[in-house]
Write a protein that holds these residues in place. Structure first.
Motif, mmCIF file in Angstrom:
data_model
loop_
_atom_site.group_PDB
_atom_site.id
_atom_site.type_symbol
_atom_site.label_atom_id
_atom_site.label_comp_id
_atom_site.label_asym_id
_atom_site.label_seq_id
_atom_site.Cartn_x
_atom_site.Cartn_y
_atom_site.Cartn_z
ATOM 1 N N ASN A 1 0.891 -1.108 0.033
ATOM 2 C CA ASN A 1 0.052 -0.055 0.036
ATOM 3 C C ASN A 1 0.800 1.207 -0.099
ATOM 4 N N SER A 2 0.770 2.147 -0.942
ATOM 5 C CA SER A 2 1.502 3.066 -1.016
ATOM 6 C C SER A 2 0.762 4.522 -1.279
ATOM 7 N N SER B 1 -2.862 0.514 -4.242
ATOM 8 C CA SER B 1 -2.850 -0.852 -3.357
ATOM 9 C C SER B 1 -2.581 -2.039 -4.424
ATOM 10 N N LEU B 2 -1.494 -2.808 -3.902
ATOM 11 C CA LEU B 2 -1.200 -4.031 -4.958
ATOM 12 C C LEU B 2 -1.217 -5.293 -3.989
ATOM 13 N N ASN C 1 -2.533 -15.057 -8.857
ATOM 14 C CA ASN C 1 -3.779 -14.109 -9.040
ATOM 15 C C ASN C 1 -3.312 -12.826 -7.961
ATOM 16 N N GLY C 2 -3.923 -11.929 -8.403
ATOM 17 C CA GLY C 2 -3.926 -10.722 -7.622
ATOM 18 C C GLY C 2 -4.697 -9.293 -8.134
ATOM 19 N N GLY C 3 -4.325 -8.100 -7.755
ATOM 20 C CA GLY C 3 -5.118 -6.749 -8.296
ATOM 21 C C GLY C 3 -4.388 -5.842 -7.708
ATOM 22 N N ILE C 4 -4.562 -4.724 -8.448
ATOM 23 C CA ILE C 4 -4.012 -3.377 -8.045
ATOM 24 C C ILE C 4 -5.131 -2.390 -8.232
#
Length: 984
Positions: free
Chosen positions: A718-719, A732-733, A830-833
């Motif tokens: 989280n940036s 957020s990644l 898997n993931g998300g940004i």
């Protein structure tokens, strides 16, 4: 005592205000990052003791006489911020959550957040317009993989936490809502389409908090039921202050996302398939996809109210959600209500009571393999025929040139599959603070689910013609009682040694009943089973189960630096025999907050913590009577008869999982926070069917004989990229990688194109390897993949073997080709940004989610790219890279070649994708304008969902592929909506 506190509070306010010298008046309003106003926020002039607090609406007014003063805004649990006044006389402020402060006080499930684990809150689940909150979790948290099973509104999603945890038992996570374990299984599953998701009974607007518990330190308190992870949902409660209303409304439209899928048009079909089968060009060019899919409409309206005083707080809500599926004959609607009341009776006693009710109705269009299904027709119907007469009315049958002559336009108007679900419950929680150290709590809940499924097919339809009409009604009831009673002890010794101990019991009892009635030969216009002259399939069953558990946890924290925990749970379940009715589960955890050490001096790292945990959990989702000898009843020579139906196994025991986890959390210059976890989760005593000698009279018996492991890494970042006075940008990644391996198995599990074998991941594709067209004849061909080398002489003598252009041995006989390991059915990563921006009154965010490492068996192409062997329409790509003359090197064999659609890697495709999941643009009215309208806040927004998907998958979308394969899938739609949020 409370009256004295209030008196002191207001005296302090008066003293502060009297101490101010004359100067400029600064006013404003303070809200949290959700837009809620914050009463009681301290607003102080920096470097002084002069200040004020916000009122019940978050407003403040402060006289400032220093020319270069700054204001400091602080509130428990929220980040403290400082703003320079400058020339401003009005300063509105938004306070975000302070993770460091919240860590010590947040409650997740039974107890406080365990500092040996990481359980971040999942943000913005309401942004996804969907009947089920499950869909809003996709791409939002590490270790969480969500696979949509269908685009059907309300369909149940497949959710996995850290991979596939079981083979034959349920791999679904456990759901806990407001501290109560709830069942996620549908009461009625009639096989006519996608099961309704029980999570669709929850209104996403009522949700305050969602957490995913994964490792042993977080899940062990759920013992035999936490093996596959736990999703903890906390609903909203009342807040002190005058009554506040919140209204939200949205309206949207959804259209099919065609992706890379394109069928032949009429002229192309006529010149290929029509020419092969002697079908003339009729001049008709029907787009059956347009006929089957429509512009779906979605509307969502929610109204809530909350308020109260320091003693009594309340929250009430009601809502209506309605969604037309993009496929004709499919829709979903829900009406729901919720009420919660908190009462601080005195300094020692408090309680909460809550109740909720949800009624939903689902209409299902049916599975794609049914000839009369809109899905089957959309993919397969010939474009050279029309489904309507000259007046636009659906024809009962299609022209003879169509494969089945079923017209889904007529079928959909004269048949249905509907389901009605009623969910509800009542719960109460009592807390008693015995003294400063000891407290008691008791949570009691009763939940119920009533479900009714009605399926009707008229006698005039294609499907109902042979049976002269058909009706199928199913009903089910579930009731669950849960009581959890805990005692807590907390004490701090010498100001640094923090000790917490929790112990208690939990009991749960669930009863289920189910029945169905089927009938055929119905008079036209009558749709009830009692009207059927041939009633059959009458049946039903009932079952119940019980759990009794002892649970405990002890934690130690030294001055916020060193932390340790020990958790124990003993579960007893009626699902096991007397030999193994009870199981013990445990976990140990520890963390080291290096940033709090006196020797730690770093301008780069503002937070640094190591975590570790190890323990065991279990899986009791194995069915209710697998350990028992069961008898079933039927007829024999016209008389009732019983027969031995299942061989029991009293040694049957829990599936267990041994979990280990190492984590690292750190922050860089208070702008970037990173969480990294390495884990291993080994499943033991997996329940499988063990083969028996035929002399036993049974083919198999259920036994605990398998083991499997999941290993992986999870990264969350989280940036806070930019933070300016009027502009912010946050990112957020999250990324997860999981590798699965079956360790022990009594025998390989082989089903058609799938295998599960020792040393390999669960459920791999095993298929003949497609070569393409045999260059000289254009026949379909496969690589032999011989177990032993094939000599040149053998190839020359064979009528089917040949050397492919790349030198490998191939064959035109499917049976001569050996299967190969063709890839994983399950995603590996898997993931998300998400990127979020705010500028003055505007906010903008967009989210991508991604998944990959798996293969998709696109079985639709067995008919839609079948080399012209069927009358079904073909994909437009069927005209490309096809053999036409001797010597051609082509992927597709000659038109009319037989056997090319037998199982092989020809239809196996990559499942990797990147999807623009969500885009939102919002505008909040200036506070002065909202105040003039007598409103607290007003926000307008437009959003887009599932807008674009980048993938090599040749179908509509890879996001709705179930279990690695797809056949006439119901895809997700592309949704655009607009809405408003009003607080008053």
């Amino acid at each position: 005592m409370r009256k004295i506190s209030f008196l002191m509070f207001f005296l302090a306010m008066a003293t502060i205000n009297m101490a101010l010298a004359q100067g400029k008046i600064v006013t404003g309003q303070v809200t949290d990052d959700t837009g809620e106003t914050l009463p009681g926020v301290n607003v102080m002039i920096k470097g002084t003791t002069t200040g004020t607090v916000t009122d019940f609406d978050g407003h403040y007014s402060l006289e400032v006489n220093q020319p270069k003063a700054a204001l400091v805004y602080s509130f428990v649990g929220l980040k403290t911020i400082t703003k320079t006044i400058g020339n401003q006389s009005k300063m509105d402020v938004v306070l975000g959550a302070d993770a460091k402060q919240l860590e010590a006080v947040e409650i997740v499930g039974y107890t406080k957040v365990n500092q040996a684990t990481s359980v971040p809150k999942i943000e913005n689940v309401k942004e996804i317009v969907t009947p089920s909150v499950a869909n809003g979790l996709e791409g939002k948290a590490t270790g969480l993989s969500i696979q949509q099973s269908s685009g059907q509104p309300g369909a149940k999603a497949n959710i996995r936490v850290r991979g596939m945890g079981s083979i034959s038992s349920s791999a679904d996570p456990l759901y806990v809502i407001d501290g109560v374990i709830v069942s996620a299984d549908p009461v009625v599953s009639d096989g006519n389409g996608a099961d309704t998701d029980p999570l669709s009974s929850i209104n996403p607007s009522d949700i305050e908090d969602i957490r995913v518990l994964k490792d042993a330190a977080a899940t062990v308190l759920y013992g035999a039921r936490g093996s596959n992870g736990v999703i903890v949902i906390t609903t909203k409660k009342g807040k002190a202050g005058k009554t506040k209303f919140n209204f939200s409304g949205s309206y949207g439209v959804t259209q099919i996302n065609r992706g890379n899928f394109k069928l032949m048009d009429g002229p192309t079909y006529a010149s290929t398939i029509g020419k092969m089968h002697g079908i003339p060009d009729t001049g008709i060019n029907t787009d059956w996809v347009d006929e089957a899919f429509r512009l779906g409409k979605t509307q969502d309206y929610q109204l809530s109210a909350n308020g109260g005083n320091e003693s009594v707080k309340y929250y009430a809500s009601m809502g209506y959600f309605q969604q037309d599926g993009i496929l004709i004959g499919s829709d979903f609607d829900r009406i729901n209500g919720r009420f919660s009341l908190d009462d601080q009776v005195n300094e020692k006693l408090s309680f909460n009571i809550g109740t909720d009710l949800s009624l939903s109705n689902t209409t299902n269009a049916g599975k794609g393999e049914a000839y009369s299904s809109p899905l089957s027709g959309a993919y397969g119907n010939s474009p050279l025929v029309s489904g309507r007469d000259d007046h636009g009315n659906p024809l009962p049958r299609l022209d003879e040139m169509n494969t089945t002559r079923a017209n889904f336009l007529y079928e959909s108007a004269n048949k249905y599959n509907k389901r009605n679900n009623l969910w509800g419950g009542v719960s109460g929680k009592l807390n008693y603070q015995i003294n400063d150290d000891f407290s008691l709590s008791s949570t009691n809940s009763y939940r119920f689910n009533r479900s009714l499924s009605n399926s009707y097919t008229a006698p005039s339809t294609f499907d109902g013609n042979a049976s002269h009409g058909r009706v199928d009604n199913s009903f089910g009831n579930r009731g669950t009682f849960t009581t959890t009673n805990l005692v807590n002890y907390e004490h701090t010794f010498a100001g640094k040694h923090n000790v917490s101990v929790m112990a208690g019991t939990e009991y749960q009892s669930e009863t289920n009943t189910w029945g169905h009635l089927k009938g055929t030969s119905l008079p036209s216009g009558l749709e009830n089973p009692s009207s059927a002259s041939d009633q059959f399939g009458i049946g039903g069953k009932s079952y119940d189960f019980k759990f009794f558990s002892l649970l405990s946890q002890a934690t130690y924290d030294y001055n916020g630096i060193y932390y340790a925990s020990l958790s124990l749970r003993r579960d007893g379940s009626s699902r096991f025999g007397s030999k193994n009715r009870y199981g013990n589960f445990y976990a140990v955890g520890a963390s080291w907050n290096i940033a709090n050490e006196s020797f730690f001096k770093s301008k780069l790292f503002t937070d640094l913590k190591l975590r570790a945990s190890y323990g065991t959990t279990g899986n009791a989702s194995i069915g209710n009577y697998n350990w028992q000898n069961l008898f079933s009843y039927n007829t024999y020579l016209g008389n009732p008869a019983a027969y031995h139906y299942q061989l029991g196994n009293e040694n049957l025991t829990w599936e267990k999982k041994v979990k280990s986890n190492i984590g690292l959390d750190f922050s860089l210059i208070d702008r970037v926070s990173v969480n990294v976890d390495l884990y291993s989760e080994k499943s033991k005593d997996i329940l499988l069917s063990q083969q028996l000698a035929s002399s036993s009279g049974f083919r198999s018996i259920k036994s605990n004989i398998g083991s499997m492991v999941n290993r992986g890494i999870e990264i969350a970042i989280n940036s806070q990229n930019l933070k300016m006075d009027k502009f912010t940008w946050n990112t957020s990644l999250n990324f997860s990688y999981n590798k699965n391996e079956v360790l022990t198995l009594n025998a390989p599990m082989i089903t058609n194109s799938y295998r599960t074998i020792e040393g390999q991941p669960y459920n791999r594709f095993y298929l003949q390897e497609w070569m393409g067209a045999e260059p000289q004849t254009g026949k379909p061909a496969w690589y032999v993949n011989e177990n032993a080398p094939i000599t040149k002489e053998t190839v020359q003598k064979s009528s089917s073997l040949f050397y492919a252009p790349n030198g490998r041995v191939a064959t035109t006989v499917h049976g001569e080709a050996n299967q190969i390991d063709a890839g994983s059915t399950m995603p590996i990563w898997n993931g998300g940004i998400t990127n979020s921006f705010s500028f003055r009154q505007f906010d903008f965010s967009f989210m991508f989610n991604f998944r990959g490492g798996n293969k998709i068996l696109n079985s639709t192409l067995d008919y839609a790219d079948s080399d012209g062997n069927y009358l079904d329409n073909q994909v437009a790509a069927a005209n490309t890279n096809r053999w036409e003359k001797p010597g051609d090197i082509a992927f597709r064999p000659a038109w009319g070649s037989r056997g090319g659609n037998q199982p092989s890697t020809r239809t196996l495709e990559d499942g990797d994708y990147l999807q623009l999941r969500n885009v939102i643009l919002g505008y909040r009215l200036p506070q002065a304008t909202a105040n003039k309208l007598k409103l607290s806040s007003v926000r307008f927004y437009v959003s887009g969902q599932n807008l674009f998907t980048w993938s090599n998958f040749s179908g509509y979308t890879p996001t709705t592929v179930d279990n690695g394969a797809t056949f006439y899938e119901y895809p997700e739609g592309r949704l655009v909506s607009a809405g408003v949020n009003v607080k008053f």
